[in-house]
Design a protein around this motif. Structure first.
Motif, PDB file in Angstrom:
ATOM      1  N   ALA A 145      40.148  53.309  36.322  1.00 48.42           N
ATOM      2  CA  ALA A 145      39.908  53.593  34.909  1.00 48.42           C
ATOM      3  C   ALA A 145      38.703  52.807  34.397  1.00 48.42           C
ATOM      4  O   ALA A 145      38.312  51.772  34.946  1.00 48.42           O
ATOM      5  CB  ALA A 145      41.140  53.242  34.090  1.00 48.42           C
ATOM      6  N   ASN A 146      38.123  53.305  33.307  1.00 48.63           N
ATOM      7  CA  ASN A 146      36.946  52.657  32.723  1.00 48.63           C
ATOM      8  C   ASN A 146      37.223  51.220  32.306  1.00 48.63           C
ATOM      9  O   ASN A 146      36.345  50.354  32.385  1.00 48.63           O
ATOM     10  CB  ASN A 146      36.445  53.461  31.520  1.00 48.63           C
ATOM     11  CG  ASN A 146      35.837  54.782  31.928  1.00 48.63           C
ATOM     12  OD1 ASN A 146      35.436  54.962  33.075  1.00 48.63           O
ATOM     13  ND2 ASN A 146      35.771  55.728  31.003  1.00 48.63           N
ATOM     14  N   ILE A 147      38.452  50.960  31.846  1.00 49.52           N
ATOM     15  CA  ILE A 147      38.785  49.604  31.425  1.00 49.52           C
ATOM     16  C   ILE A 147      38.699  48.625  32.593  1.00 49.52           C
ATOM     17  O   ILE A 147      38.297  47.468  32.444  1.00 49.52           O
ATOM     18  CB  ILE A 147      40.191  49.562  30.761  1.00 49.52           C
ATOM     19  CG1 ILE A 147      40.427  48.187  30.137  1.00 49.52           C
ATOM     20  CG2 ILE A 147      41.281  49.880  31.783  1.00 49.52           C
ATOM     21  CD1 ILE A 147      41.713  48.123  29.311  1.00 49.52           C
ATOM     22  N   GLN A 148      39.027  49.116  33.800  1.00 45.29           N
ATOM     23  CA  GLN A 148      38.926  48.257  34.977  1.00 45.29           C
ATOM     24  C   GLN A 148      37.465  48.089  35.395  1.00 45.29           C
ATOM     25  O   GLN A 148      37.062  47.011  35.847  1.00 45.29           O
ATOM     26  CB  GLN A 148      39.744  48.852  36.138  1.00 45.29           C
ATOM     27  CG  GLN A 148      41.209  49.070  35.820  1.00 45.29           C
ATOM     28  CD  GLN A 148      41.990  47.778  35.681  1.00 45.29           C
ATOM     29  OE1 GLN A 148      41.425  46.699  35.480  1.00 45.29           O
ATOM     30  NE2 GLN A 148      43.307  47.851  35.772  1.00 45.29           N
ATOM     31  N   GLU A 149      36.663  49.142  35.227  1.00 52.40           N
ATOM     32  CA  GLU A 149      35.229  49.007  35.493  1.00 52.40           C
ATOM     33  C   GLU A 149      34.598  47.987  34.543  1.00 52.40           C
ATOM     34  O   GLU A 149      33.715  47.211  34.930  1.00 52.40           O
ATOM     35  CB  GLU A 149      34.531  50.357  35.366  1.00 52.40           C
ATOM     36  CG  GLU A 149      34.828  51.326  36.510  1.00 52.40           C
ATOM     37  CD  GLU A 149      33.796  52.438  36.599  1.00 52.40           C
ATOM     38  OE1 GLU A 149      32.600  52.114  36.698  1.00 52.40           O
ATOM     39  OE2 GLU A 149      34.198  53.618  36.566  1.00 52.40           O
ATOM     40  N   ASP A 150      35.067  48.004  33.283  1.00 48.20           N
ATOM     41  CA  ASP A 150      34.565  47.017  32.310  1.00 48.20           C
ATOM     42  C   ASP A 150      34.933  45.599  32.742  1.00 48.20           C
ATOM     43  O   ASP A 150      34.127  44.666  32.619  1.00 48.20           O
ATOM     44  CB  ASP A 150      35.140  47.302  30.920  1.00 48.20           C
ATOM     45  CG  ASP A 150      34.590  48.586  30.309  1.00 48.20           C
ATOM     46  OD1 ASP A 150      33.546  49.062  30.780  1.00 48.20           O
ATOM     47  OD2 ASP A 150      35.223  49.111  29.373  1.00 48.20           O
ATOM     48  N   ARG A 151      36.133  45.428  33.241  1.00 49.34           N
ATOM     49  CA  ARG A 151      36.555  44.109  33.723  1.00 49.34           C
ATOM     50  C   ARG A 151      35.716  43.680  34.922  1.00 49.34           C
ATOM     51  O   ARG A 151      35.393  42.489  35.078  1.00 49.34           O
ATOM     52  CB  ARG A 151      38.037  44.129  34.101  1.00 49.34           C
ATOM     53  CG  ARG A 151      39.000  44.333  32.927  1.00 49.34           C
ATOM     54  CD  ARG A 151      40.442  44.308  33.410  1.00 49.34           C
ATOM     55  NE  ARG A 151      40.799  42.996  33.916  1.00 49.34           N
ATOM     56  CZ  ARG A 151      41.823  42.768  34.733  1.00 49.34           C
ATOM     57  NH1 ARG A 151      42.576  43.787  35.150  1.00 49.34           N
ATOM     58  NH2 ARG A 151      42.097  41.550  35.146  1.00 49.34           N
ATOM     59  N   LEU A 152      35.371  44.648  35.760  1.00 52.56           N
ATOM     60  CA  LEU A 152      34.518  44.346  36.903  1.00 52.56           C
ATOM     61  C   LEU A 152      33.150  43.870  36.432  1.00 52.56           C
ATOM     62  O   LEU A 152      32.592  42.886  36.951  1.00 52.56           O
ATOM     63  CB  LEU A 152      34.388  45.583  37.797  1.00 52.56           C
ATOM     64  CG  LEU A 152      33.541  45.448  39.060  1.00 52.56           C
ATOM     65  CD1 LEU A 152      34.167  44.437  40.015  1.00 52.56           C
ATOM     66  CD2 LEU A 152      33.392  46.803  39.756  1.00 52.56           C
ATOM     67  N   ALA A 153      32.592  44.573  35.429  1.00 51.86           N
ATOM     68  CA  ALA A 153      31.279  44.205  34.894  1.00 51.86           C
ATOM     69  C   ALA A 153      31.301  42.822  34.248  1.00 51.86           C
ATOM     70  O   ALA A 153      30.312  42.084  34.282  1.00 51.86           O
ATOM     71  CB  ALA A 153      30.820  45.262  33.888  1.00 51.86           C
ATOM     72  N   LYS A 154      32.445  42.439  33.649  1.00 53.59           N
ATOM     73  CA  LYS A 154      32.569  41.142  32.984  1.00 53.59           C
ATOM     74  C   LYS A 154      32.861  40.003  33.958  1.00 53.59           C
ATOM     75  O   LYS A 154      32.918  38.840  33.559  1.00 53.59           O
ATOM     76  CB  LYS A 154      33.686  41.192  31.931  1.00 53.59           C
ATOM     77  CG  LYS A 154      33.401  42.122  30.765  1.00 53.59           C
ATOM     78  CD  LYS A 154      34.613  42.185  29.836  1.00 53.59           C
ATOM     79  CE  LYS A 154      34.385  43.159  28.692  1.00 53.59           C
ATOM     80  NZ  LYS A 154      35.591  43.275  27.828  1.00 53.59           N
ATOM     81  N   GLY A 155      33.085  40.348  35.208  1.00 50.67           N
ATOM     82  CA  GLY A 155      33.406  39.317  36.188  1.00 50.67           C
ATOM     83  C   GLY A 155      34.877  38.988  36.276  1.00 50.67           C
ATOM     84  O   GLY A 155      35.256  38.045  36.977  1.00 50.67           O
ATOM     85  N   GLU A 156      35.727  39.745  35.562  1.00 53.32           N
ATOM     86  CA  GLU A 156      37.167  39.493  35.614  1.00 53.32           C
ATOM     87  C   GLU A 156      37.783  40.060  36.888  1.00 53.32           C
ATOM     88  O   GLU A 156      38.866  39.644  37.299  1.00 53.32           O
ATOM     89  CB  GLU A 156      37.855  40.104  34.389  1.00 53.32           C
ATOM     90  CG  GLU A 156      37.414  39.474  33.076  1.00 53.32           C
ATOM     91  CD  GLU A 156      38.013  40.179  31.880  1.00 53.32           C
ATOM     92  OE1 GLU A 156      38.760  41.152  32.070  1.00 53.32           O
ATOM     93  OE2 GLU A 156      37.731  39.762  30.743  1.00 53.32           O
ATOM     94  N   LEU A 157      37.109  41.047  37.500  1.00 54.41           N
ATOM     95  CA  LEU A 157      37.512  41.601  38.787  1.00 54.41           C
ATOM     96  C   LEU A 157      36.343  41.449  39.745  1.00 54.41           C
ATOM     97  O   LEU A 157      35.184  41.320  39.334  1.00 54.41           O
ATOM     98  CB  LEU A 157      37.870  43.087  38.663  1.00 54.41           C
ATOM     99  CG  LEU A 157      38.944  43.509  37.667  1.00 54.41           C
ATOM    100  CD1 LEU A 157      39.115  45.024  37.687  1.00 54.41           C
ATOM    101  CD2 LEU A 157      40.261  42.823  37.955  1.00 54.41           C
ATOM    102  N   LYS A 158      36.662  41.516  41.020  1.00 54.59           N
ATOM    103  CA  LYS A 158      35.597  41.516  42.018  1.00 54.59           C
ATOM    104  C   LYS A 158      35.980  42.442  43.170  1.00 54.59           C
ATOM    105  O   LYS A 158      37.167  42.661  43.449  1.00 54.59           O
ATOM    106  CB  LYS A 158      35.334  40.110  42.535  1.00 54.59           C
ATOM    107  CG  LYS A 158      36.491  39.482  43.307  1.00 54.59           C
ATOM    108  CD  LYS A 158      36.120  38.083  43.795  1.00 54.59           C
ATOM    109  CE  LYS A 158      37.286  37.433  44.545  1.00 54.59           C
ATOM    110  NZ  LYS A 158      36.932  36.078  45.037  1.00 54.59           N
ATOM    111  N   ILE A 159      34.944  43.021  43.824  1.00 57.37           N
ATOM    112  CA  ILE A 159      35.155  43.862  44.998  1.00 57.37           C
ATOM    113  C   ILE A 159      35.193  42.945  46.217  1.00 57.37           C
ATOM    114  O   ILE A 159      34.230  42.209  46.487  1.00 57.37           O
ATOM    115  CB  ILE A 159      34.035  44.911  45.136  1.00 57.37           C
ATOM    116  CG1 ILE A 159      34.048  45.861  43.930  1.00 57.37           C
ATOM    117  CG2 ILE A 159      34.188  45.692  46.435  1.00 57.37           C
ATOM    118  CD1 ILE A 159      32.920  46.875  43.929  1.00 57.37           C
TER     119      ILE A 159
END
Length: 612
Positions: free
Chosen positions: A304-318
């Motif tokens: 979901a877009n909300i998870q992509e936003d978290r990825l962009a903010k550094g809250e998630l990582k690949i």
């Protein structure tokens, strides 16, 4: 209505009164309308020692005329109201003890200051085998509620009893917005190296809820072509005209076309257009997930877009890529923790996320003192978040918050947790007086239509699944704090509703129809698939269980059961112990259950328990 003399046993059964289905072969959420003491006795047949969590919100015994004992309201002037409450609770907790898995389960009881001290002593008495008893304070109204010349009441309590190896689970501290202490943060840091505790949710690509039909958004009805061998998405097809039969669209050699078709065959839509899906796919944010062999269906997922936003903010990582190229993500930092004993977030407001949520789902209908959906969800998640197939029982289910919370938890992690909610169909004291003045009596259709189960519980569970109010309007607003999505989307869940019945003792002696116990056999087999509702020649088989009616067919019965890997239970109807033992010996590893030829004898409630 009385069906037996005081010294006679009674015989319980279940009668289906409706269902809602949106989830194929997922287990059903079950709602039972009946006296909870007898319902618990009846459930012992299906679930003795099998329940993972019991969550109950019993009468608080505040002194107001808010609960009945032996059909009389107990108020603050009753000198014995505390002992009555303790006796009332003790009988039910002893039955609950039979249901809980002694090796790994949790009992959660909510209460306020009027009885919490007595409750803790009662729990220690009834459950000496508990490995731990701990009380959590939950702020349900930060401004407090006035209580005469006393302190304003701002919180209530949830008492957790742990059994066997059960311990609190890690929960997502960012999404739940729970205030945690430094100790719990350290525990989270130490444990967070395990990726299983830091998974990121992927959404189903198949749209649910309102405005999800093909006719609503025909441009979102298109094929997705997958390679079944590599489980990869290879191509995305074009939308087709609304009037065109999708089965007439030519296929692509070597690939399988996946259309947005629901398990019941209805034509739906995907969550996004082809260009958007192509962008997700290029980034590794769309993939083929599980395959349902029984129904020959694939599940497609996207980030979901909300998870992509978290990825962009550094809250998630690949942290890696799967064989199909899709991204493996995990949360960064202190993503999870064990909750403290004080919960004070805004999401625990009983007014905002209890009473107002009831009105949002049910329109003008109301219910006194419903729990915050999120407080109930966190209570349950904190003990079964790591059990995707957990069984949760609530025998004071009231408005149905527990079932609602279990379905929301399933939506977050793809779980298949089941809930058994037991409530009654009583009306309030004020409503009772009004109905009586109109010449109506308990049992009259107009009276029963305003009871808790018919007026609130069943409609609320139905609305949560369908995303529509009882009037057919889409539910307004979004779920909050975690797993944010429109309430109108509903849940991909199934639910079934039963009334607890009492059979005439004289009729039992003469033999009774099989249908009174049919739902109980289905419950024991996992509340999944079809119900064998009628006695049949020889034997019968459903999705998860089989019943041998005539011992002359025992050979064919055993062969059929052995050839069906989905069968979990085999019921043998016989009064002959040797015959039953013979069948059990030939079906090792299966739950083989004996039933008497006089069916309801297996579900007899003792005379001394007939009145509670």
């Amino acid at each position: 209505m009385s069906v037996a003399e005081y010294d006679q046993p009674i015989y319980a059964g279940l009668k289906e009164t409706g269902r809602v289905e949106r989830a194929g072969d997922k287990p059903y959420q079950v709602v039972i309308n009946g006296e909870n003491y007898h319902a618990l006795e009846t459930l012992a047949f299906a679930y003795a020692g099998k329940v993972d969590c019991i969550y109950i919100d019993p009468p608080y015994n505040t002194g107001a005329r808010d609960w009945k004992y032996n059909n009389d309201y107990v108020d603050g002037s009753d000198a014995y109201r505390h002992s009555k409450w303790l006796a009332f609770m003790e009988r039910r907790l002893k039955l609950a003890k039979q249901l809980l898995n002694p090796n790994d389960s949790v009992l959660i009881v909510t209460i306020d200051e009027k009885e919490y001290a007595r409750l803790e002593l009662l729990l220690e008495s009834v459950f000496p085998n508990a490995t731990g008893i701990q009380t959590v304070s939950i702020t349900i109204n930060k401004n407090g509620v006035a209580r005469g010349n006393q302190f304003k009441r701002a919180d209530e309590y949830a008492v957790f009893c742990f059994f066997g190896t059960a311990t609190p689970c890690q929960v997502d501290r960012r999404l739940y917005s729970v205030e945690f202490g430094e100790l719990e943060k350290k525990v989270a840091d130490d444990a967070s190296s395990s990726r299983s505790q830091r998974k990121v949710r992927w959404e189903r690509l198949l749209r649910g809820g309102s405005n999800s039909a093909r006719s609503d958004r025909p441009n979102l009805f298109y094929p997705i072509y997958i390679n079944e061998r590599s489980r990869t998405i290879e191509a995305i097809g074009d939308s087709i005209p609304r009037e065109m039969d999708y089965r007439a669209v030519p296929g692509v050699d070597g690939l399988r076309a996946i259309w947005p078709i629901r398990p019941d065959g209805r034509e739906a839509t995907w969550h996004m257009s082809q260009p958007t899906l192509k962008q997700k796919l290029d980034k590794g944010f769309a993939r083929v997930s599980t395959y349902d062999e029984k129904n020959d269906r694939y599940t497609l997922l996207y980030l979901a877009n909300i998870q992509e936003d978290r990825l962009a903010k550094g809250e998630l990582k690949i942290v890696g890529r799967r064989d199909d190229g899709s991204a493996i993500l995990e949360a960064v930092g202190e993503a999870t923790a064990i909750p403290t004993t004080v919960w004070s977030g805004a999401q625990f407001s009983a007014g905002e996320y209890g009473s107002r949520y009831i009105k949002r789902f049910l329109g003008h209908r109301s219910f006194n003192f419903p729990k915050s959906l999120y407080a109930t969800e966190l209570s349950i998640a904190s003990v079964v978040a790591d059990k995707p197939d957990a069984l949760i029982v609530d025998f004071f289910s009231g408005s149905g918050t527990t079932a609602h919370a279990v379905m929301r938890l399933n939506h977050q992690d793809g779980g298949r947790r089941r809930s058994i909610s037991i409530t009654n169909n009583e009306v309030s004291e004020d409503e009772s007086k009004k109905l009586t003045k109109r010449g109506l009596r308990q049992g009259d259709p107009e009276w029963e239509a305003l009871g808790v189960c018919q007026y609130v519980t069943k409609p609320r569970v139905t609305a949560a699944i369908t995303g529509k109010t009882p009037d057919g309007d889409p539910i307004k607003g979004d779920y909050k704090f975690t797993d944010e999505f429109p309430m109108a989307d509903g849940f991909e869940e199934n639910a079934v509703f039963f009334d607890l019945t009492y059979e005439d003792p004289d009729a039992v002696e003469l033999g009774v129809a099989f249908e009174e116990i049919a739902p109980l056999l289905w419950l024991r087999a996992g509340s999944r698939g079809s119900i064998i509702k009628y006695e049949q020649p020889g034997f019968a088989m459903a999705d998860a269980y089989a019943v041998l009616f005539d011992f002359a067919s025992v050979g064919a019965f055993i062969d059929a059961v052995k050839q069906n890997a989905s069968i979990r239970c085999a019921y043998v109807i016989t009064d002959d112990t040797a015959r039953y033992a013979s069948v059990k010996a030939q079906l090792p590893g299966l739950d083989v259950v004996r039933l008497y030829e006089n069916y309801l004898q297996s579900f007899k409630i003792a005379a001394e328990d007939a009145v509670r």
